[in-house]
Design a protein around this motif. Structure first.
Motif, PDB file in Angstrom:
ATOM      1  N   LYS A  19       0.835  -1.200   0.000  1.00 56.38           N
ATOM      2  CA  LYS A  19       0.000   0.000   0.000  1.00 56.38           C
ATOM      3  C   LYS A  19       0.874   1.256   0.000  1.00 56.38           C
ATOM      4  CE  LYS A  19      -4.252   1.328   2.294  1.00 56.38           C
ATOM      5  NZ  LYS A  19      -5.107   1.108   3.456  1.00 56.38           N
ATOM      6  N   LYS A  25       4.080   5.594  -5.510  1.00 54.13           N
ATOM      7  CA  LYS A  25       3.996   5.589  -6.967  1.00 54.13           C
ATOM      8  C   LYS A  25       2.965   6.614  -7.444  1.00 54.13           C
ATOM      9  CE  LYS A  25       4.525   1.844  -9.841  1.00 54.13           C
ATOM     10  NZ  LYS A  25       4.176   0.498 -10.314  1.00 54.13           N
ATOM     11  N   GLU A  26       1.837   6.684  -6.751  1.00 51.33           N
ATOM     12  CA  GLU A  26       0.805   7.661  -7.097  1.00 51.33           C
ATOM     13  C   GLU A  26       1.318   9.084  -6.906  1.00 51.33           C
ATOM     14  OE1 GLU A  26      -2.801   9.315  -8.234  1.00 51.33           O
ATOM     15  OE2 GLU A  26      -2.167   7.223  -8.401  1.00 51.33           O
ATOM     16  N   LEU A  27       2.025   9.317  -5.800  1.00 50.78           N
ATOM     17  CA  LEU A  27       2.595  10.651  -5.566  1.00 50.78           C
ATOM     18  C   LEU A  27       3.613  11.020  -6.639  1.00 50.78           C
ATOM     19  CD1 LEU A  27       3.078  10.716  -1.690  1.00 50.78           C
ATOM     20  CD2 LEU A  27       1.382  11.954  -3.045  1.00 50.78           C
ATOM     21  N   GLU A  28       4.450  10.059  -7.040  1.00 46.74           N
ATOM     22  CA  GLU A  28       5.430  10.321  -8.090  1.00 46.74           C
ATOM     23  C   GLU A  28       4.741  10.630  -9.415  1.00 46.74           C
ATOM     24  OE1 GLU A  28       7.821   6.805  -7.980  1.00 46.74           O
ATOM     25  OE2 GLU A  28       9.103   7.568  -6.374  1.00 46.74           O
ATOM     26  N   ALA A  29       3.666   9.903  -9.714  1.00 47.43           N
ATOM     27  CA  ALA A  29       2.933  10.148 -10.958  1.00 47.43           C
ATOM     28  C   ALA A  29       2.308  11.544 -10.937  1.00 47.43           C
ATOM     29  CB  ALA A  29       1.858   9.082 -11.155  1.00 47.43           C
ATOM     30  N   ARG A  30       1.762  11.928  -9.802  1.00 49.84           N
ATOM     31  CA  ARG A  30       1.177  13.270  -9.699  1.00 49.84           C
ATOM     32  C   ARG A  30       2.241  14.359  -9.836  1.00 49.84           C
ATOM     33  NH1 ARG A  30      -3.648  13.154  -5.203  1.00 49.84           N
ATOM     34  NH2 ARG A  30      -4.817  11.458  -6.171  1.00 49.84           N
ATOM     35  N   ALA A  61       2.379   1.698  -3.444  1.00 57.79           N
ATOM     36  CA  ALA A  61       1.381   2.214  -4.380  1.00 57.79           C
ATOM     37  C   ALA A  61       1.131   3.700  -4.131  1.00 57.79           C
ATOM     38  CB  ALA A  61       0.079   1.430  -4.244  1.00 57.79           C
ATOM     39  N   TRP A  62       1.122   4.084  -2.875  1.00 56.73           N
ATOM     40  CA  TRP A  62       0.916   5.488  -2.523  1.00 56.73           C
ATOM     41  C   TRP A  62       2.067   6.347  -3.036  1.00 56.73           C
ATOM     42  CZ3 TRP A  62       3.170   8.471   1.721  1.00 56.73           C
ATOM     43  CH2 TRP A  62       2.533   9.697   1.930  1.00 56.73           C
ATOM     44  N   GLU A 114       3.161  14.650 -13.399  1.00 59.03           N
ATOM     45  CA  GLU A 114       2.072  15.355 -14.076  1.00 59.03           C
ATOM     46  C   GLU A 114       2.172  16.857 -13.837  1.00 59.03           C
ATOM     47  OE1 GLU A 114      -2.286  14.695 -13.203  1.00 59.03           O
ATOM     48  OE2 GLU A 114      -1.706  12.750 -14.051  1.00 59.03           O
TER      49      GLU A 114
END
Length: 138
Positions: free
Chosen positions: A112, A118-123, A115-116, A126
């Motif tokens: 988890k 990874k989501e922060l890196e993607a944001r 994944a969190w 962006e």
């Protein structure tokens, strides 16, 4: 999106680990199989208490009522002894199961967290792209 005839159609329960974990009834039956003396002792206790209460209501002889109350006490003692004996007998197994559950929970927490991140890196990527586009448009 997979084709309708694809055997691996997505499920509404994907990602919901609680759905795939054991239910309460499964756990109850597993525990009954592990320690069958406890439910037997509980049933004997209930039976003796039921017979004693029926005897009191019917107004039967006191000896039978007292006999049933003594049987209830013996059945309760048997149940408690089964619980204590089972806890000693299955202590290693319970400890191993608890360790496994802790490891699984720890691994889920790590996944988890990954994944969190990874989501922060993607944001963040962006956001950087949007800033570049905004600077390029000026």
């Amino acid at each position: 999106m997979p084709a309708p005839d694809d055997p691996m159609m997505p499920s509404s329960f994907e990602g919901n680990e609680e759905f795939y974990e054991t239910s309460r009834t499964t756990k109850l039956f597993r525990r009954i199989k592990e320690e069958p003396l406890i439910p037997i002792g509980m049933a004997l206790t209930c039976w003796a208490l039921y017979r004693a209460s029926r005897s009191i209501r019917a107004g039967n002889d006191r000896d039978y009522t007292n006999k049933m109350f003594r049987r209830r006490i013996y059945a309760q003692a048997f149940t408690v002894a089964a619980m204590v004996g089972g806890s000693y007998y299955y202590a290693d197994e319970h400890r191993a199961r608890k360790n496994l559950e802790n490891k699984v929970a720890e691994q889920k927490a790590k996944e988890k967290n990954r994944a969190w991140i990874k989501e922060l890196e993607a944001r963040e990527d962006e956001r950087v792209e949007l800033e570049k586009l905004a600077k390029g448009a000026k």
